[in-house]
Design a protein around this motif. Structure first.
Motif, PDB file in Angstrom:
ATOM      1  N   THR A 167       0.367 -69.289 -20.711  1.00  0.00           N
ATOM      2  CA  THR A 167       1.550 -68.299 -20.914  1.00  0.00           C
ATOM      3  C   THR A 167       1.916 -67.594 -19.750  1.00  0.00           C
ATOM      4  O   THR A 167       2.878 -66.919 -19.792  1.00  0.00           O
ATOM      5  N   ASP A 182       3.706 -68.357 -17.142  1.00  0.00           N
ATOM      6  CA  ASP A 182       4.952 -68.426 -16.453  1.00  0.00           C
ATOM      7  C   ASP A 182       6.006 -67.348 -17.346  1.00  0.00           C
ATOM      8  O   ASP A 182       6.766 -66.872 -16.722  1.00  0.00           O
ATOM      9  N   ALA A 183       5.757 -67.726 -18.638  1.00  0.00           N
ATOM     10  CA  ALA A 183       6.537 -66.927 -19.441  1.00  0.00           C
ATOM     11  C   ALA A 183       6.106 -65.192 -19.367  1.00  0.00           C
ATOM     12  O   ALA A 183       7.143 -64.557 -19.548  1.00  0.00           O
ATOM     13  N   ASP A 184       5.028 -64.827 -19.209  1.00  0.00           N
ATOM     14  CA  ASP A 184       4.713 -63.535 -18.946  1.00  0.00           C
ATOM     15  C   ASP A 184       5.307 -62.998 -17.758  1.00  0.00           C
ATOM     16  O   ASP A 184       5.920 -61.959 -17.683  1.00  0.00           O
ATOM     17  N   ILE A 185       5.352 -63.924 -16.746  1.00  0.00           N
ATOM     18  CA  ILE A 185       5.704 -63.429 -15.486  1.00  0.00           C
ATOM     19  C   ILE A 185       7.397 -63.044 -15.597  1.00  0.00           C
ATOM     20  O   ILE A 185       8.000 -62.079 -15.201  1.00  0.00           O
ATOM     21  N   GLU A 186       8.247 -64.050 -16.232  1.00  0.00           N
ATOM     22  CA  GLU A 186       9.424 -63.813 -16.628  1.00  0.00           C
ATOM     23  C   GLU A 186       9.950 -62.634 -17.523  1.00  0.00           C
ATOM     24  O   GLU A 186      10.628 -61.612 -17.042  1.00  0.00           O
ATOM     25  N   LYS A 187       8.882 -62.121 -18.328  1.00  0.00           N
ATOM     26  CA  LYS A 187       9.066 -61.042 -19.231  1.00  0.00           C
ATOM     27  C   LYS A 187       8.484 -59.824 -18.409  1.00  0.00           C
ATOM     28  O   LYS A 187       9.566 -59.020 -18.356  1.00  0.00           O
ATOM     29  N   TYR A 188       7.800 -59.835 -17.740  1.00  0.00           N
ATOM     30  CA  TYR A 188       7.513 -58.706 -16.530  1.00  0.00           C
ATOM     31  C   TYR A 188       8.625 -58.390 -15.905  1.00  0.00           C
ATOM     32  O   TYR A 188       9.007 -57.080 -15.480  1.00  0.00           O
ATOM     33  N   ILE A 189       9.155 -59.578 -15.325  1.00  0.00           N
ATOM     34  CA  ILE A 189      10.492 -59.305 -14.358  1.00  0.00           C
ATOM     35  C   ILE A 189      11.486 -58.624 -15.052  1.00  0.00           C
ATOM     36  O   ILE A 189      12.163 -58.060 -14.639  1.00  0.00           O
ATOM     37  N   GLU A 190      11.788 -59.305 -16.107  1.00  0.00           N
ATOM     38  CA  GLU A 190      12.946 -58.566 -16.952  1.00  0.00           C
ATOM     39  C   GLU A 190      12.630 -57.238 -17.513  1.00  0.00           C
ATOM     40  O   GLU A 190      13.745 -56.225 -17.388  1.00  0.00           O
ATOM     41  N   LYS A 200      13.457 -55.117 -14.357  1.00  0.00           N
ATOM     42  CA  LYS A 200      14.800 -54.932 -14.133  1.00  0.00           C
ATOM     43  C   LYS A 200      15.697 -53.713 -15.005  1.00  0.00           C
ATOM     44  O   LYS A 200      16.357 -53.176 -14.568  1.00  0.00           O
ATOM     45  N   LEU A 238       2.053 -57.965 -13.632  1.00  0.00           N
ATOM     46  CA  LEU A 238       2.661 -59.119 -12.652  1.00  0.00           C
ATOM     47  C   LEU A 238       1.833 -59.692 -11.445  1.00  0.00           C
ATOM     48  O   LEU A 238       1.765 -60.695 -11.235  1.00  0.00           O
TER      49      LEU A 238
END
Length: 78
Positions: free
Chosen positions: A57, A59-67, A70, A42
């Protein structure tokens, strides 16, 4: 003889408890290592964005890392 059986059962129970606690600790350490790796990824993605060197990619990777983070964070009692 009954006292010896009681003591043996008590010792076996204590050993099982210690083993369960050890397993839990190992699980926690593995989860922490996994989360540390995700945090590194991240951070790298965020750094690349600030340097305008991020792939499309990111932005999508960042969302995946955050999820992922969590999902792996420890739950706290409310």
């Amino acid at each position: 003889m009954d006292k010896v059986k009681e003591q043996a059962a008590s010792a076996a129970s204590a050993a099982k408890d210690a083993a369960a606690k050890g397993q839990a600790k190992v699980g926690e350490m593995q989860a922490k290592r996994g989360a540390d790796g995700v945090l590194r990824q991240l951070g790298l993605a965020a750094y690349l964005q600030t340097q305008n060197r991020a792939p499309s990619t990111t932005d999508a990777d960042i969302e995946k890392y955050i999820e992922t983070l969590k999902a792996t964070r420890p739950r706290t009692a409310n």
